[in-house]
Enzyme design. Structure first.
Site, mmCIF file in Angstrom:
data_model
loop_
_atom_site.group_PDB
_atom_site.id
_atom_site.type_symbol
_atom_site.label_atom_id
_atom_site.label_comp_id
_atom_site.label_asym_id
_atom_site.label_seq_id
_atom_site.Cartn_x
_atom_site.Cartn_y
_atom_site.Cartn_z
ATOM 1 C CB THR A 12 -1.169 -0.151 1.341
ATOM 2 O OG1 THR A 12 -0.254 0.125 2.506
ATOM 3 C CG2 THR A 12 -1.766 -1.375 1.150
ATOM 4 N N GLY A 13 0.449 2.227 -0.675
ATOM 5 C CA GLY A 13 1.259 3.586 -0.915
ATOM 6 C C GLY A 13 2.617 3.398 -1.413
ATOM 7 N N GLY A 14 2.491 2.741 -2.768
ATOM 8 C CA GLY A 14 3.883 2.297 -3.162
ATOM 9 C C GLY A 14 4.248 3.256 -4.425
ATOM 10 C CB SER A 16 6.397 8.469 -3.368
ATOM 11 O OG SER A 16 6.151 8.995 -2.080
ATOM 12 N N GLY A 17 8.743 7.081 -2.198
ATOM 13 C CA GLY A 17 9.492 6.743 -0.588
ATOM 14 C C GLY A 17 9.689 5.363 -0.500
ATOM 15 C CB ILE A 18 9.604 3.533 2.880
ATOM 16 C CG1 ILE A 18 10.535 4.447 3.460
ATOM 17 C CG2 ILE A 18 9.726 2.147 3.230
ATOM 18 C CD1 ILE A 18 10.279 4.713 4.991
ATOM 19 N N GLY A 19 7.837 2.533 0.111
ATOM 20 C CA GLY A 19 7.009 1.754 -0.604
ATOM 21 C C GLY A 19 7.507 1.625 -2.019
ATOM 22 C CB SER A 137 7.205 5.889 12.917
ATOM 23 O OG SER A 137 7.864 6.756 13.576
ATOM 24 C CE1 TYR A 150 3.596 9.318 11.014
ATOM 25 C CE2 TYR A 150 5.238 9.335 12.611
ATOM 26 C CZ TYR A 150 4.821 8.794 11.119
ATOM 27 O OH TYR A 150 5.822 8.284 10.504
HETATM 28 N N1 LIG Z 1 10.214 9.159 6.048
HETATM 29 C C1 LIG Z 1 10.305 8.903 7.249
HETATM 30 O O1 LIG Z 1 11.114 9.526 7.883
HETATM 31 C C2 LIG Z 1 9.477 7.681 8.043
HETATM 32 C C3 LIG Z 1 9.871 7.396 9.193
HETATM 33 C C4 LIG Z 1 9.036 6.502 9.911
HETATM 34 C C5 LIG Z 1 8.045 5.921 9.385
HETATM 35 N N2 LIG Z 1 7.819 6.332 8.196
HETATM 36 C C6 LIG Z 1 6.656 5.614 7.615
HETATM 37 O O2 LIG Z 1 6.532 5.285 6.298
HETATM 38 C C7 LIG Z 1 5.672 4.690 5.623
HETATM 39 C C8 LIG Z 1 5.967 5.479 4.184
HETATM 40 O O3 LIG Z 1 6.466 6.785 4.308
HETATM 41 P P1 LIG Z 1 7.357 7.434 3.380
HETATM 42 O O4 LIG Z 1 8.353 8.328 4.446
HETATM 43 O O5 LIG Z 1 7.891 6.638 2.451
HETATM 44 O O6 LIG Z 1 6.650 8.759 2.521
HETATM 45 P P2 LIG Z 1 5.792 8.885 1.114
HETATM 46 O O7 LIG Z 1 7.076 8.981 0.169
HETATM 47 O O8 LIG Z 1 5.093 10.082 1.397
HETATM 48 O O9 LIG Z 1 5.434 7.862 1.027
HETATM 49 C C9 LIG Z 1 3.983 7.270 1.655
HETATM 50 C C10 LIG Z 1 3.040 6.597 0.516
HETATM 51 O O10 LIG Z 1 1.738 6.335 1.037
HETATM 52 C C11 LIG Z 1 0.935 6.871 0.117
HETATM 53 N N3 LIG Z 1 -0.482 7.224 1.008
HETATM 54 C C12 LIG Z 1 -0.617 8.185 1.802
HETATM 55 N N4 LIG Z 1 -1.715 8.319 2.140
HETATM 56 C C13 LIG Z 1 -2.677 7.339 1.351
HETATM 57 C C14 LIG Z 1 -3.824 6.912 1.146
HETATM 58 N N5 LIG Z 1 -4.840 7.624 2.218
HETATM 59 N N6 LIG Z 1 -4.036 6.052 0.275
HETATM 60 C C15 LIG Z 1 -3.166 5.526 -0.484
HETATM 61 N N7 LIG Z 1 -1.764 5.865 -0.537
HETATM 62 C C16 LIG Z 1 -1.629 6.718 0.506
HETATM 63 C C17 LIG Z 1 1.541 7.976 -0.429
HETATM 64 O O11 LIG Z 1 0.799 8.456 -1.496
HETATM 65 P P3 LIG Z 1 0.881 10.156 -1.984
HETATM 66 O O12 LIG Z 1 1.748 10.357 -2.805
HETATM 67 O O13 LIG Z 1 -0.564 10.190 -2.554
HETATM 68 O O14 LIG Z 1 0.923 10.829 -0.593
HETATM 69 C C18 LIG Z 1 2.914 7.567 -0.909
HETATM 70 O O15 LIG Z 1 2.936 6.501 -1.871
HETATM 71 C C19 LIG Z 1 4.618 5.647 6.338
HETATM 72 O O16 LIG Z 1 3.644 4.992 6.760
HETATM 73 C C20 LIG Z 1 5.355 6.601 6.988
HETATM 74 O O17 LIG Z 1 4.553 6.862 8.366
HETATM 75 C C21 LIG Z 1 8.259 7.340 7.473
#
Ligand SMILES: NC(=O)c1ccc[n+]([C@@H]2O[C@H](COP(=O)([O-])OP(=O)(O)OC[C@H]3O[C@@H](n4cnc5c(N)ncnc54)[C@H](OP(=O)(O)O)[C@@H]3O)[C@@H](O)[C@H]2O)c1
Length: 251
Positions: A12-14, A16-19, A137, A150
Site C-alpha cells: 500500500t502506498g507504493g 513514493s518513498g519507502i513503498g 515508526s 502521528y
Molecule cells: N520518512 C520517514 O522519515 C519515516 C519514518 C518513519 C516511518 N515512516 C512511515 O513510512 C511510511 C511510508 O512513508 P514515506 O516516508 O515513504 O513517505 P511517502 O514518500 O509520502 O510515502 C507514503 C506513501 O503512502 C501513500 N499514501 C498516503 N496516504 C495514502 C492513502 N490515504 N491512500 C493510499 N496511499 C496513501 C503516499 O501516496 P501520496 O503520494 O498520494 O501521498 C505514498 O505513496 C509511512 O507509513 C510513514 O509513516 C516514514
C-alpha cells in the site's frame, strides 16, 4: 537475488518513498508486485519507472470501501497473495492543544483504521506461510513533542501487529513491524513542512550514525522479513533508525 521468486506482494502506498523502494527491491528479488496509491498520475509514473511484473490499483487506504475494492481486485486477478506490506501513511505535526477532530481523523483514518481494515480485507487472500509487514515508526515508542497524533497512530499499529502475530500464528502467517527513524522521503513536505525548516543536515545531527536513512535501506529489511529467510520471525519489531532509539546514560 531470487529470495521472493514465485511470491505475490501487495504494497500500500507504493508510488513514493519507502513503498516505492520496497516495490523495486521486491521486483529485483523475483516477486510479482501490486502497488496502491490514491493519485492516479503518481501511481502511473511509478509503474512506468518500476517496470517488470508490476501492477497497480487506485485506492485511498483511509477509505474502508477502497480497501474492500482492492481485496476484490486482488482476489479476481491473483486469487491468493504471499506478502502484504502495509506502508501507506501520512505524517502530521501540531501541538496537543492545536489538534482538531478533523486533523486527528485524517491521520488515524489512514495510519491506523485504514491499515487495520486493509489487513482485515486482504487477510482471507493471504496464503498459509504468507506474511504481513506493518510500516510503523520509532515515534510509536517515543514521546516527540508535536507528533502526538502521528505517534499514537503508529503505537496503535504496533499493538495491532503484536496481536495479529498471535492470532495468525495457527495459519502460519507471520506478522512483523518495522519502525524506521528519519528517512529521506517526501513525507514531511507532504505534511506541509518546508524542506528548509527541517534540513537533512539538522536531522542527521540527532542520529548517532550521523545521517538519515535512505528508503532503499528500509526496503532491504522489509524484503528480508518478507522472505522465507525470516521463517522463524513473527511478532517482532525492528527499529531501523541509525541508533536514535538508544539513549546513552551519559553523553
Ligand atoms: N520518512 C520517514 O522519515 C519515516 C519514518 C518513519 C516511518 N515512516 C512511515 O513510512 C511510511 C511510508 O512513508 P514515506 O516516508 O515513504 O513517505 P511517502 O514518500 O509520502 O510515502 C507514503 C506513501 O503512502 C501513500 N499514501 C498516503 N496516504 C495514502 C492513502 N490515504 N491512500 C493510499 N496511499 C496513501 C503516499 O501516496 P501520496 O503520494 O498520494 O501521498 C505514498 O505513496 C509511512 O507509513 C510513514 O509513516 C516514514
Amino acid at each position: 537475488m531470487d529470495q521472493l521468486q514465485n511470491k505475490t506482494a501487495v504494497i500500500t502506498g507504493g508510488n513514493s518513498g519507502i513503498g516505492y523502494a520496497t516495490a523495486a527491491d521486491f521486483l529485483a528479488k523475483g516477486a510479482k508486485v501490486l502497488i496502491t496509491g490514491r493519485k492516479p498520475e503518481a501511481v502511473q509514473q511509478a509503474v512506468a519507472a518500476l517496470g517488470g511484473e508490476i501492477d497497480s490499483f487506485i485506492a485511498d487506504q483511509g477509505k474502508i470501501n477502497d480497501s474492500q475494492k482492492l481485496a476484490e481486485y486482488v482476489r479476481d486477478r491473483y486469487g491468493k497473495i504471499d506478502i502484504l506490506f502495509v506502508n501507506a501513511g501520512v505524517a502530521a505535526f501540531a501541538s496537543f492543544a492545536d489538534v482538531t477532530e478533523a486533523s486527528f481523523d485524517t491521520v488515524m483514518d489512514i495510519n491506523l483504521k485504514g491499515a487495520f481494515f486493509t489487513v482485515q480485507h486482504l487477510l482471507p487472500l493471504i496464503n498459509e506461510g504468507g506474511t504481513i509487514i506493518l510500516l510503523s515508526s520509532v515515534n510509536a515508542l517515543a514521546g516527540m513533542p508535536g507528533a502526538v497524533v502521528y505517534s499514537a497512530s503508529k503505537a496503535g499499529l504496533n499493538s495491532l501487529g503484536r496481536t495479529l502475530s498471535r492470532e495468525l500464528a495457527s495459519r502460519k502467517i507471520r506478522v512483523n513491524i518495522v519502525n524506521p527513524g528519519p528517512v529521506a522521503t517526501p513525507i514531511l513536505e507532504k505534511a506541509g513542512i518546508p524542506k528548509e525548516a527541517i534540513s537533512e543536515e539538522q536531522l542527521a545531527k540527532a542520529l548517532p550514525i550521523g545521517r538519515i536513512g535512505q528508503p532503499e535501506e528500509i526496503a532491504k529489511l522489509v524484503s528480508f522479513l518478507a522472505s522465507d529467510d525470516a521463517s522463524f520471525i513473527t511478532g517482532a519489531e525492528y527499529n531501523i533508525d541509525g541508533g536514535i532509539s538508544v539513549h546513552p546514560l551519559i553523553g
